[in-house]
Design an enzyme around this catalytic site. Structure first.
Site, mmCIF file in Angstrom:
data_model
loop_
_atom_site.group_PDB
_atom_site.id
_atom_site.type_symbol
_atom_site.label_atom_id
_atom_site.label_comp_id
_atom_site.label_asym_id
_atom_site.label_seq_id
_atom_site.Cartn_x
_atom_site.Cartn_y
_atom_site.Cartn_z
ATOM 1 N N SER A 196 104.176 26.171 57.343
ATOM 2 C CA SER A 196 103.706 25.293 58.047
ATOM 3 C C SER A 196 104.862 24.334 58.599
ATOM 4 C CB SER A 196 102.489 23.984 57.211
ATOM 5 O OG SER A 196 103.362 23.799 56.061
ATOM 6 N N LYS A 245 103.730 23.502 65.778
ATOM 7 C CA LYS A 245 102.769 24.007 66.756
ATOM 8 C C LYS A 245 102.352 23.253 67.840
ATOM 9 C CE LYS A 245 99.490 25.778 64.260
ATOM 10 N NZ LYS A 245 99.865 25.558 62.840
ATOM 11 N N ILE A 271 103.936 20.532 69.443
ATOM 12 C CA ILE A 271 105.098 20.438 70.189
ATOM 13 C C ILE A 271 105.225 21.554 71.167
ATOM 14 C CG2 ILE A 271 107.490 19.787 70.580
ATOM 15 C CD1 ILE A 271 106.056 17.517 69.324
ATOM 16 N N ASP A 302 96.093 31.618 55.379
ATOM 17 C CA ASP A 302 95.223 30.430 54.783
ATOM 18 C C ASP A 302 93.797 31.131 54.763
ATOM 19 O OD1 ASP A 302 97.488 29.139 54.672
ATOM 20 O OD2 ASP A 302 96.836 27.713 56.388
ATOM 21 N N GLU A 308 91.237 29.435 54.700
ATOM 22 C CA GLU A 308 90.466 28.637 55.632
ATOM 23 C C GLU A 308 90.563 28.863 57.093
ATOM 24 O OE1 GLU A 308 92.561 24.948 54.579
ATOM 25 O OE2 GLU A 308 91.202 24.396 53.397
ATOM 26 N N CYS A 333 97.303 -4.984 65.151
ATOM 27 C CA CYS A 333 96.203 -4.897 64.451
ATOM 28 C C CYS A 333 96.331 -5.528 62.972
ATOM 29 C CB CYS A 333 95.640 -3.340 64.047
ATOM 30 S SG CYS A 333 93.780 -3.220 63.882
ATOM 31 N N LEU A 334 96.600 -5.017 61.967
ATOM 32 C CA LEU A 334 96.439 -5.765 60.790
ATOM 33 C C LEU A 334 97.864 -6.747 61.074
ATOM 34 C CD1 LEU A 334 95.880 -6.152 57.633
ATOM 35 C CD2 LEU A 334 97.437 -4.562 57.114
ATOM 36 N N GLU A 365 89.265 -9.403 54.070
ATOM 37 C CA GLU A 365 89.454 -7.783 53.507
ATOM 38 C C GLU A 365 90.246 -7.988 52.172
ATOM 39 O OE1 GLU A 365 91.914 -5.466 56.433
ATOM 40 O OE2 GLU A 365 91.816 -3.832 55.147
ATOM 41 N N HIS A 419 95.426 -0.987 69.622
ATOM 42 C CA HIS A 419 96.434 -0.162 69.159
ATOM 43 C C HIS A 419 97.393 0.328 70.561
ATOM 44 C CE1 HIS A 419 96.185 0.273 64.967
ATOM 45 N NE2 HIS A 419 94.870 0.135 65.347
ATOM 46 N N GLU A 467 100.154 1.392 71.015
ATOM 47 C CA GLU A 467 101.035 2.502 70.726
ATOM 48 C C GLU A 467 100.230 3.834 71.236
ATOM 49 O OE1 GLU A 467 99.577 0.716 68.591
ATOM 50 O OE2 GLU A 467 99.127 1.968 66.636
#
Ligand code: GLN
Length: 546
Positions: free
Chosen positions: A13, A17, A19, A147, A149, A381-382, A405, A507, A509
């Protein structure tokens, strides 16, 4: 007709992939094709929204409010086009759909099985994107060949290849060529095995993209081609790169785009137009200046947790011909150190998004320090919520002010659960998610940065600024400068009489791309540069006086 490209991974892994898929997509887009990229994740979670960043890195959010794999962030940053819910599918989602269908009796008494029911659903999800009229759909299969899965996904690809025919489906296998230092040579055996593994699922890869630390010579390429049953020109070298943004250029030199186009019988219309991309690369290669920005968060040993923030700084830095060195500041460690000493060499501070109480004290300390010392601050955010808590405690002198929170019984709940969240029980996919409108106030830093009044930004939160406190906060200088026109929720706050102190509930970003860097990140980096200049002038004066 839509063409399908599948990207699988072998040997190990983390070969990148995402990119490679994004780089190929970029090249095809630059040649005039419309392209989208999709990620199929073989895990059972419905989405990564409920996963810990240690498991999965950042959770990326799309315009339509899907919580997705961080690779979708790369797709958007490379292509500059938004992805959607349909671009990320997990095994969990596939099974959920099939099981719900079974409960409705739609299988008419049949036994429901992996083949054909699960594989049919996988195929339906892949082909769903066809509706949007793309010339090419690139589908990245998460995990590594071998794998357990991944098997249903490989079977679905095999079926699609058979049904849609050769030039319409192409399989690219990303693999590793091992640089065995003691033998002084590149070793191809692991690649041979992983291709063999793929072949046992009935799939013959058309192209091998080979990650390598050293250039792959012609003899080795021929050997790989022969053993893995591909053409020599389809053995593509993918050398380690300094920046992920160089990978499209590396792939261009290896002619990956041309090989794909010829194998899929696509018209080779034009030379790829990569002018903007290349000028960005030029700028990040030789920046004329540098700033150091502290990223205060609790996952600072884990850069993937803040992937989009790191990338947004690269994009914004390029605009100013400036390298942004992001220094990670661990919020929990900050609780145990002298904050002023820890932060004094930084030109600005960003307080990161997050959940839960861990590291909050350090975040509040950092914010107090930059607020009092006129150091640029950006809260996401936070990070915004902490700025409000800090201000309420230390400027408004509201003892015990907090977010509910962190303390459900806070005497001053300056941040509290949104009304729409109060009856929510399930954790997955139930936050305020995706793009919402925001109207910016006149004479704000926000409107100055965006250069427009109405913006749309993506959200991922349950808590909001308590409107009961907005007036008090504003009186002392912390003002709402961006508000959702429908709900009235505060989306941006800014501090008066401070060079740059801005927090956002959304967000930004997620929307920063190579060719469209985010206006708030651009403005924040500029503020850091200005602060650095100011700091050095003060320092020079002090030296003179002494
Ligand atoms: N935990 C906060 C909330 O849910 C902030 C979330 C975030 O930073 N994304 O509102």
């Amino acid at each position: 007709m839509t063409k399908y490209i599948f990207v699988t991974g072998g040997v190990t892994s983390s070969l990148g992939k995402g990119i490679i898929a994004a780089s190929l997509a970029k090249l095809l887009q630059a040649k005039g094709f419309t392209v989208t990229i999709q990620k199929l994740d073989p895990y059972i979670n419905i989405d990564p929204g409920t996963m810990n960043p240690y498991e999965h890195g950042e959770c990326y959010v799309t315009e339509d409010g899907a919580e997705t794999d961080l690779d979708l962030g790369h797709y958007e940053r490379f292509l500059g086009t938004p992805t959607s819910r349909a671009n990320n599918v997990t095994t969990g989602k596939i099974y959920q759909t099939v099981i719900e269908k079974e409960r409705r009796g739609e299988y008419l008494g049949k036994t429901v099985q992996v083949i054909p029911h699960i594989t049919d659903e996988i195929r339906r999800r892949i082909q769903l994107l066809e509706r949007e009229g793309f010339n090419i759909i690139i589908t990245e299969i998460g995990g590594t060949v071998g794998d357990i899965e991944s098997l249903p996904y490989l079977e679905a690809i095999r079926q699609m290849q058979r049904d849609l025919g050769k030039p319409n489906c192409l399989v690219i296998h990303l693999t590793l060529i091992i640089n065995l230092k003691s033998a002084g040579e590149l070793k191809t055996k692991a690649t041979q095995h992983s291709v063999k593994e793929l072949q046992t699922s009935g799939i013959q890869p058309d192209i091998l993209v080979c990650r390598t630390e050293r250039p792959i010579d012609m003899d080795t390429r021929r050997k790989i081609a022969q053993f893995c049953n591909v053409e020599v020109r389809a053995v593509i070298e993918a050398m380690d790169a300094d920046s992920i943004y160089q990978v499209p250029i590396l792939m261009l030199h290896e002619r990956l785009d041309s090989v794909v186009i010829s194998k899929m019988s696509l018209p080779d219309k034009q030379e790829p137009n990569l002018k903007k991309w290349k000028s960005f690369l030029e700028r990040i290669k030789n920046p004329s200046r540098e700033v150091r920005i502290g990223l205060v968060g609790k996952y600072n040993e884990l850069p993937d947790a803040y992937k989009s923030i790191y990338e947004a700084f690269i994009h914004a830095g390029a605009v100013h011909d400036c390298k942004v060195v992001v220094e990670s500041v661990h919020s929990e460690q900050l609780e145990r150190t002298d904050v002023a000493r820890r932060l004094e060499n930084l030109d600005a501070i960003l307080v990161a998004p997050g959940f839960g109480d861990r590291g909050i004290k350090g975040k509040l300390e950092a914010i107090k320090y930059v607020r009092e010392n006129n150091i640029p601050f950006f809260g996401i955010c936070l990070g915004l919520q902490c700025a409000v808590v800090e201000f309420a405690r230390n400027v408004l002198e509201l003892k015990g002010a907090n977010s509910t929170e962190m303390n459900p019984d806070a005497p001053h709940p300056v941040i509290h659960l949104m009304d729409e969240q109060k009856n929510v029980v399930n954790k997955g996919g139930t936050m305020r998610l995706g793009a919402y409108e925001c109207k910016l106030k006149k004479d704000s830093k926000a409107i100055e940065a965006y250069e427009k009044k109405h913006i749309r930004e993506r959200h991922r939160h349950r808590y909001e600024i308590n409107s009961d406190y907005i007036e008090q906060l504003a009186k002392k200088g912390l003002k709402a400068t961006g508000v959702n026109p429908e709900s009235g929720l505060v989306e941006i706050m800014e501090l008066e009489n401070h060079p740059w102190f801005l927090g956002v509930q959304f967000h930004p970003e997620y929307k920063s791309t190579v060719e469209n860097p985010h206006p708030l990140f651009i403005a924040f980096v500029k503020a850091a540069l200005d602060y650095k200049v100011k700091k050095s002038l003060i320092h020079a004066k002090e030296v003179n006086v002494n």
